[in-house]
Each structure stands twice: as C-alpha cells, then as structure tokens.
Design a protein around this motif. Structure first.
Motif, PDB file in Angstrom:
ATOM      1  N   VAL A   6       0.910  -1.261  -0.022  1.00 35.92           N
ATOM      2  CA  VAL A   6      -0.204  -0.017  -0.074  1.00 35.92           C
ATOM      3  C   VAL A   6       0.738   1.227  -0.146  1.00 35.92           C
ATOM      4  N   GLY A   7       1.818   1.195   0.735  1.00 37.79           N
ATOM      5  CA  GLY A   7       2.918   2.601   0.894  1.00 37.79           C
ATOM      6  C   GLY A   7       3.464   2.666  -0.286  1.00 37.79           C
ATOM      7  N   LEU A   8       3.947   1.536  -1.204  1.00 43.00           N
ATOM      8  CA  LEU A   8       4.783   1.345  -2.327  1.00 43.00           C
ATOM      9  C   LEU A   8       3.533   1.985  -3.341  1.00 43.00           C
ATOM     10  N   GLN A   9       2.346   1.935  -3.525  1.00 45.03           N
ATOM     11  CA  GLN A   9       1.583   2.025  -4.469  1.00 45.03           C
ATOM     12  C   GLN A   9       1.261   3.581  -4.438  1.00 45.03           C
ATOM     13  N   ILE A  10       0.963   3.974  -3.142  1.00 42.88           N
ATOM     14  CA  ILE A  10       0.695   5.553  -2.762  1.00 42.88           C
ATOM     15  C   ILE A  10       1.800   6.426  -3.214  1.00 42.88           C
ATOM     16  N   SER A  11       3.077   6.007  -2.663  1.00 44.07           N
ATOM     17  CA  SER A  11       4.340   6.565  -2.701  1.00 44.07           C
ATOM     18  C   SER A  11       4.724   7.260  -4.339  1.00 44.07           C
ATOM     19  N   GLN A  12       4.445   5.881  -4.822  1.00 36.08           N
ATOM     20  CA  GLN A  12       4.732   5.949  -6.561  1.00 36.08           C
ATOM     21  C   GLN A  12       3.725   6.852  -7.267  1.00 36.08           C
ATOM     22  N   SER A  13       2.369   6.483  -6.990  1.00 37.14           N
ATOM     23  CA  SER A  13       1.539   7.123  -7.688  1.00 37.14           C
ATOM     24  C   SER A  13       1.134   8.591  -7.374  1.00 37.14           C
ATOM     25  N   LEU A  14       1.571   8.951  -6.111  1.00 40.70           N
ATOM     26  CA  LEU A  14       1.550  10.324  -5.774  1.00 40.70           C
ATOM     27  C   LEU A  14       3.017  11.105  -5.964  1.00 40.70           C
ATOM     28  N   SER A  15       3.982  10.178  -6.212  1.00 41.00           N
ATOM     29  CA  SER A  15       5.414  10.374  -6.024  1.00 41.00           C
ATOM     30  C   SER A  15       5.813  11.354  -4.996  1.00 41.00           C
ATOM     31  N   ILE A  16       5.210  10.626  -3.553  1.00 39.67           N
ATOM     32  CA  ILE A  16       5.638  11.656  -2.363  1.00 39.67           C
ATOM     33  C   ILE A  16       6.808  10.876  -1.639  1.00 39.67           C
ATOM     34  N   GLU A  17       7.320  10.994  -0.555  1.00 37.41           N
ATOM     35  CA  GLU A  17       8.185  10.421  -0.024  1.00 37.41           C
ATOM     36  C   GLU A  17       7.481   9.484   0.917  1.00 37.41           C
ATOM     37  N   PRO A  18       8.122   8.247   1.195  1.00 36.02           N
ATOM     38  CA  PRO A  18       7.539   7.156   1.530  1.00 36.02           C
ATOM     39  C   PRO A  18       6.867   7.173   3.135  1.00 36.02           C
ATOM     40  N   ILE A  19       7.615   8.064   3.614  1.00 34.75           N
ATOM     41  CA  ILE A  19       7.396   8.100   5.098  1.00 34.75           C
ATOM     42  C   ILE A  19       6.137   8.940   5.196  1.00 34.75           C
ATOM     43  N   LEU A  20       5.756   9.744   4.271  1.00 33.44           N
ATOM     44  CA  LEU A  20       4.280  10.615   4.279  1.00 33.44           C
ATOM     45  C   LEU A  20       3.179   9.774   4.002  1.00 33.44           C
ATOM     46  N   THR A  21       3.389   8.619   3.441  1.00 35.61           N
ATOM     47  CA  THR A  21       2.378   7.628   3.196  1.00 35.61           C
ATOM     48  C   THR A  21       1.656   6.802   4.290  1.00 35.61           C
ATOM     49  N   LEU A  22       2.515   6.998   5.727  1.00 34.44           N
ATOM     50  CA  LEU A  22       2.018   6.331   6.702  1.00 34.44           C
ATOM     51  C   LEU A  22       0.742   6.526   7.276  1.00 34.44           C
ATOM     52  N   PRO A  23       0.368   7.939   7.284  1.00 35.53           N
ATOM     53  CA  PRO A  23      -1.290   8.060   7.589  1.00 35.53           C
ATOM     54  C   PRO A  23      -2.169   7.108   6.930  1.00 35.53           C
ATOM     55  N   ALA A  24      -2.066   7.094   5.602  1.00 37.61           N
ATOM     56  CA  ALA A  24      -3.034   6.364   4.708  1.00 37.61           C
ATOM     57  C   ALA A  24      -2.709   5.005   5.049  1.00 37.61           C
ATOM     58  N   VAL A  25      -1.546   4.532   5.054  1.00 40.86           N
ATOM     59  CA  VAL A  25      -1.465   2.996   5.384  1.00 40.86           C
ATOM     60  C   VAL A  25      -2.202   2.576   6.639  1.00 40.86           C
ATOM     61  N   VAL A  26      -1.962   3.593   7.722  1.00 47.18           N
ATOM     62  CA  VAL A  26      -2.459   3.373   9.017  1.00 47.18           C
ATOM     63  C   VAL A  26      -3.973   2.989   8.817  1.00 47.18           C
ATOM     64  N   VAL A  27      -4.550   4.057   8.081  1.00 46.80           N
ATOM     65  CA  VAL A  27      -6.163   3.965   8.265  1.00 46.80           C
ATOM     66  C   VAL A  27      -6.556   2.706   7.325  1.00 46.80           C
ATOM     67  N   VAL A  28      -5.959   2.496   6.187  1.00 50.75           N
ATOM     68  CA  VAL A  28      -6.393   1.219   5.551  1.00 50.75           C
ATOM     69  C   VAL A  28      -6.063  -0.062   6.158  1.00 50.75           C
ATOM     70  N   LEU A  29      -4.839  -0.484   6.930  1.00 50.86           N
ATOM     71  CA  LEU A  29      -4.535  -1.475   7.672  1.00 50.86           C
ATOM     72  C   LEU A  29      -5.588  -1.481   8.735  1.00 50.86           C
ATOM     73  N   PHE A  30      -5.795  -0.526   9.382  1.00 48.16           N
ATOM     74  CA  PHE A  30      -6.477  -0.430  10.668  1.00 48.16           C
ATOM     75  C   PHE A  30      -8.098  -0.811  10.426  1.00 48.16           C
ATOM     76  N   ALA A  31      -8.457  -0.467   9.124  1.00 46.21           N
ATOM     77  CA  ALA A  31      -9.981  -0.801   8.710  1.00 46.21           C
ATOM     78  C   ALA A  31      -9.937  -2.257   8.336  1.00 46.21           C
ATOM     79  N   ALA A  32      -8.780  -2.985   7.649  1.00 45.92           N
ATOM     80  CA  ALA A  32      -8.638  -4.230   7.310  1.00 45.92           C
ATOM     81  C   ALA A  32      -8.535  -5.033   8.482  1.00 45.92           C
ATOM     82  N   GLY A  33      -7.606  -4.707   9.534  1.00 45.11           N
ATOM     83  CA  GLY A  33      -7.571  -5.597  10.622  1.00 45.11           C
ATOM     84  C   GLY A  33      -8.661  -5.606  11.531  1.00 45.11           C
ATOM     85  N   ALA A  34      -9.384  -4.442  11.689  1.00 44.33           N
ATOM     86  CA  ALA A  34     -10.606  -4.354  12.583  1.00 44.33           C
ATOM     87  C   ALA A  34     -11.750  -5.305  12.037  1.00 44.33           C
TER      88      ALA A  34
END
Lengths: 329, 292
Positions: free
Chosen positions: B49-77
C-alpha cells in the motif's frame, strides 16, 4: 460436539472393524485394477491422490488423534527424499529394485531416528507452540540441506531410475505410491484401533487428565510422532523417485505441510477415512476443476480452510454423519 | 573491535524493525491469546500500500504512513470482527490459527497476482545519506525506522498502561466475562486491538520496504520472526517486544558477520527452539501456557 461425543463416534467406527477391512480391501482392489482403463492424465491425478492421502493419514496420526498439529511435517518428507536420493546414488552396482527398497528403508530409518531425537523436547510444547516450532524445524532442515554442498540441495540431485525394464514409469510409480498410501493407512489403523488410539485421543481431549489417569502420555506422544514421521518419509522417498530430480525447493514445500492439514480438515480430522476423502476432494478440486487458476492455488486452499473451519469443523465425514443421524430420526 | 561495534550497531537498527514488526503480533497474542499467522501478510500488504501510494503520488514513503495506518486499521478491525471472532466462537484458538493461516495465503496470492511475485523496494530520498561517528557508519535509512519504532512502541506502552482503552484491553485479556460485567464492550475492544495491531504491521511494512526488499513470499518470514521476537521478549509487554526485537536484530547481524549470511534464519530458529525449551515465558514475560 463435545469431546465425549467424539470419542463415542470413534468407538462406533472401530467397533465395526470387519466392515472397514472389507471396504479397504475392495478399495485397494479397485485402485489396483484401475490403470487398465485410466488415461495418463487420470493416472497422474490418481498418483497425486495417493501422495496426498498417504501424507494426510500420516499427519493425522499425530495431528488428528493426539491433537498435536504439526505445521512442518514437510521436514520429514524432505529429509526422507534426500536420504533416499543420496543413498541411491552410492548404490549403482545392484539391481534397481534393490536400490529402491534399500533407499526406502534407509530414509524411513533416518527419519525415525531424527524424529526420536527431537521428539521429547518438541512434544513438551503444546498447541500453537508445537505447531510453530515444527514450522521452524522444517525451515532449518531445508536451509541446512540447501547450504551444505554435500547434500546438493540447492543445485539438485538426480535420483536414479529404478523402474524395472518393460514397465511404464507412471505405472510403476502409480503402484508404488498406492502401496505407500496403503501402508500409511494400515499402520495408522492398526495403531489407533487399540490401546494406543484411546491413549492418543485421551491426550487430545485433555492431556493433564490423561496423565492423571495413569496414561504414559509422553511415551504415546513420542510413539505417534516417530511413526508419523516415518510414514511421512516413506511417502517422501517414493515421491522423490517418482519425480527423478529433487532440489530443496521441490520437497521442502510449505504447501505440502499445509495440504496434509487441509486434507484432514476437509475429510474429518481424527479419523482415517477422513484424510483419504479430503485428499480426493482437494486433489480433484485443485488439479481438475481449478486446473486453469494455477496462480490462485494457495488462495483456494486458504479459502477452503476458512470455509471448512467455519461451516463444517468436523469435515465432510462429519456432515455425512450428521445427515445420516437426521435421516435415522 | 571496530567490526564488532559496527555489527552491534547494525543489529540494533535492524532490531528496531523486528520489534515494530512484532509489536502488533504481540499485542494480539497478549490481549486475545491468538497467534495471528496473517500478521506477516498484513505487514507485506502495508508495504505494498505504501509503495503504491508513494509511487502514484510520487511522495516521500514516510508521508504515506497515515494512509497506510487507515487502510490497515480498517482491514484488521474488519478481519477480526467478521472472521476471527466467528472462528474463535466456533472452533477455539487452534481454529483461529488455521483461519489466520488461510487468510495469509489468500493475501499472498492476491498480492502476487496484482504486483507479481518478484521483490520490490521502496526508495526514500534519504536512502543513501549516512552519518559517520567515530569511525562507525549509521545509514539514515536504517536510523529512521529505529527512531519511529521506538516512538511507536513507547506510544503503545503508554496507551496500554495509561489510557482507558488500554485498561479495557488489559481487563479483557484477564477475564472476558468479568470485563463485560464491568461494562466493557469486549467485542469492540477486540476489534480495536486487531485494528491497532494491523496498523502497526502496516507501518512496519512501509519501514521494512525502505530498508530491505520484500515480496509476497516475505510474509512467512515476518510472521515467524514476530513469533521469535515474542518468544524472546515474552508476550504482553511492549518493553519485552522491544527487547526481543533488538536481540533478534543483533543475533542476525552477528550471525551474518561472524558465521555466514546463509545461516541467519537457522540460528534464529535454533534460538527459538532453545528459548521455548528452556524459558518459554520469554526473558521478561510471564508463562503463557506454552508447556506444562
């Protein structure tokens, strides 16, 4: 279903032992006669079924009867395969069938000894811990065989051809795998139909109580573990000869370990016919019905596990028994 | 001596990753007694998920963390609410072992289908920056994960120790019925536990991706290493997880440096087996019913 109910069901089966022997003999005769009418593809499917069924029954002796779920039984399959392959390469002078026989004996013996060595420590662990430590043992065994050149695990090792002259290889290995599976079934059935079976089932239902009742739990668990490992290696070494060339990756496969569990689950865990049914269902499903969806093979197996655990925890056999009970009422 | 110190330092930095990767696994095990064999799959999912977001928005990987947190939190719950809970209700803890294993295979095949089975890496802008300190070299790409790991594990510690949710988790882990009687919505607490644990796995996945290559096949490795960390450090405490992770990291780099890089996993498992036999409760923790 509570533990006591299950024990009761089990005793009903073992009570009817004559009928099961008859069914087994008939099935064996049908299987042995089948190559006369089977196409080569169907024979391959048959070999896969014997392979999976033998492994699942061997796994079930420990997992189904004693309740010790091993997630790494492929360790014994792989060690057996490599023992057979290495030994057979040193014995070129003798006749092929003797090589085959000696390799099988050696593989089974080596696995028996190794299993006996690790049995006591690993069987002290329970449930999930045992499961994961077995996964670890399979991983270590694979890595050791892969990394020491002497085993030739990473480059692979050619297993000599042992098929007698004039016989088609698939015919020979069809019968060899059938025999291996039959040995797994017979040995397991003999063991669990008597005292050992009750001891193992008691351990599965409640190990502390079993111990309190005076069952030598340690001894029975080790017996089940060692025999299960030896049967697994028997199937493994025949498999190695049937594919003719093995690498670490070809025999130490997590999906083999997984299939043993899944077949038992699908058919009905803690029985002997259950894993056999499971092997038939799983093999037909993955190799015939879903033959085109190869990249989703693991996912199919995973989904099957989820469905079975949630909807039919006692497997197809449990469903059949439930239906039979309802009809009788 | 210099080689030894450098290896130790590398081990500590790798260990931070192991600790973070295991913290969610340890949380679920501590609160619910479930060994979540899909944990590694969630970690790898987070990395993708991090790879996908950082590549398609071309942003720093560490900035994808909030989005990754949201997606994975939802998936896990959702995973806990609609699958794991059902499984535990019907078949107990061993059944949950099988179902989570099955789900890990499904995630594995889906990732391999959409992203291919090959290895990927997430490249950060600081990937080649390094700090030199008295002859020792610290790569920034390894220091950042260590710092993030320590901060997040401390946060988890304070959450468990101080917050209302943490108290509810501890109560539910001790006695589900009693916790219910005290007015705790145990189902909600369990779903949140799984969500938080998966979010941690996702973050760990992105950080792993910036340091090491990953592929759908990596999931088994990360599940097993999480298990080793929990066994080393003992379940039920983030401090134990941190200790176990750092030890595993040091063990790995020491093996690679002084024995052979081929045997890191073997040594890891030998230590695992020895630990389970000698001290199944971990270095810090309490016995979790592993043996008699």
């Amino acid at each position: 279903m509570t533990g006591l109910d299950r024990l009761d069901l089990r005793s009903k089966i073992t009570g009817n032992i004559g009928a099961w022997i008859a069914v087994g003999v008939i099935a064996l005769v049908v299987m042995a006669a089948a190559p006369a009418i089977l196409t080569p593809f169907q024979m391959r499917v048959g070999m896969s079924i014997f392979f999976s069924a033998g492994l699942a029954v061997a796994w079930g002796l420990l997992g189904g009867y004693a309740g010790y779920y091993s997630f790494g039984h492929t360790a014994f399959l792989g060690i057996g395969a490599f023992t057979g392959a290495l030994l057979s390469n040193y014995l070129h002078a003798v006749s092929p069938l003797v090589v085959f026989g000696l390799s099988i004996l050696a593989a089974v013996a080596v696995c028996g000894v190794l299993a006996a060595l690790i049995a006591y420590p690993v069987l002290r662990l329970r449930h999930s811990y045992f499961a994961i430590v077995m996964l670890g043992i399979a991983y270590v065994a694979a890595e050791v065989i892969n990394n020491f050149d002497w085993f030739q695990g990473s480059i692979g090792i050619v297993v000599p051809q042992v098929v007698p002259r004039g016989m088609r290889p698939e015919m020979f290995f069809y019968y060899a795998l059938l025999a291996a599976a039959a040995i797994c079934v017979v040995v397991t059935a003999l063991l669990v139909s008597g005292r050992v079976g009750y001891a193992l089932m008691t351990i599965r239902e409640d190990e502390d109580t079993a111990k309190m009742l005076g069952i030598a739990t340690e001894r029975y668990k080790i017996l089940a573990f060692v025999v299960s490992a030896m049967l697994t290696s028997l199937v493994g070494v025949v498999y190695a000869f049937s594919i003719g060339f093995i690498t670490t990756g070809a025999v130490f496969r997590t999906d083999f370990s997984l299939n043993m569990i899944v077949c038992s689950l699908i058919g009905g865990i803690g029985t002997i016919v259950g894993p056999v049914f499971g092997a038939i269902i799983l093999t037909v499903l993955t190799q015939v019905v879903l033959a085109d969806a190869l990249s989703f093979r693991l996912a199919t197996t995973g989904a099957l596990i989820v469905i079975i655990v949630l909807l039919a925890p006692s497997g197809v056999l449990g469903l059949v028994r439930g239906a039979a009970a309802r009809i009788r009422q | 001596m210099h080689v030894f110190l450098q290896t130790l330092l590398d081990g500590l930095m790798l260990g931070g990753l192991y600790a973070l990767a295991a913290s969610g696994f340890s949380l679920i095990f501590g609160v619910m007694g479930i060994l979540n064999l899909a944990h590694g799959a969630f970690l790898v999912l987070g990395a993708y998920v991090g790879l996908q977001i950082s590549q398609s928005l071309s942003i720093e990987p560490i900035l994808t963390l909030p989005a990754v947190v949201v997606v994975l939190f939802a998936a896990g719950a959702l995973f806990q609410r609609y699958l794991v809970q059902l499984t535990v209700d019907r078949g107990g803890l061993v059944a949950s072992l099988l179902v989570t294993f099955g789900v890990s295979l499904i995630i594995h095949d889906l990732l391999a289908h959409f992203y291919g089975p090959g290895s990927r890496t997430i490249v950060s802008s600081y990937a080649y920056s390094r700090i030199e300190f008295g002859g020792l070299v610290i790569g920034l790409s390894r220091l950042v994960p260590l710092v993030v790991s320590i901060v997040l594990i401390l946060a988890l510690h304070f959450m468990l120790a101080r917050s209302r949710l943490g108290r509810e988790m501890r109560a539910a882990s001790q006695q589900i019925v009693a916790a219910r009687l005290c007015g705790i919505n145990v189902r909600r607490v369990f779903a949140l536990t799984f969500g938080i644990a998966s979010a941690y796995a996702g973050v760990a996945g992105v950080l792993v991706g910036t340091v090491l290559p990953f592929s759908p096949n990596s999931e088994t490795y990360w599940t097993i290493s999480a298990f080793v960390v929990v066994v080393l450090g003992g379940a039920k405490s983030p401090a134990g997880t941190l200790l176990g992770g750092l030890l595993l990291g040091i063990l790995n780099t020491m093996t690679a440096q002084f024995i052979s890089p081929l045997f890191t996993s073997t040594v890891m498992f030998l230590v695992l087996v020895l630990m389970l036999l000698v001290r199944p409760q971990g270095i810090l923790g309490h016995a979790a019913g592993a043996t008699r």
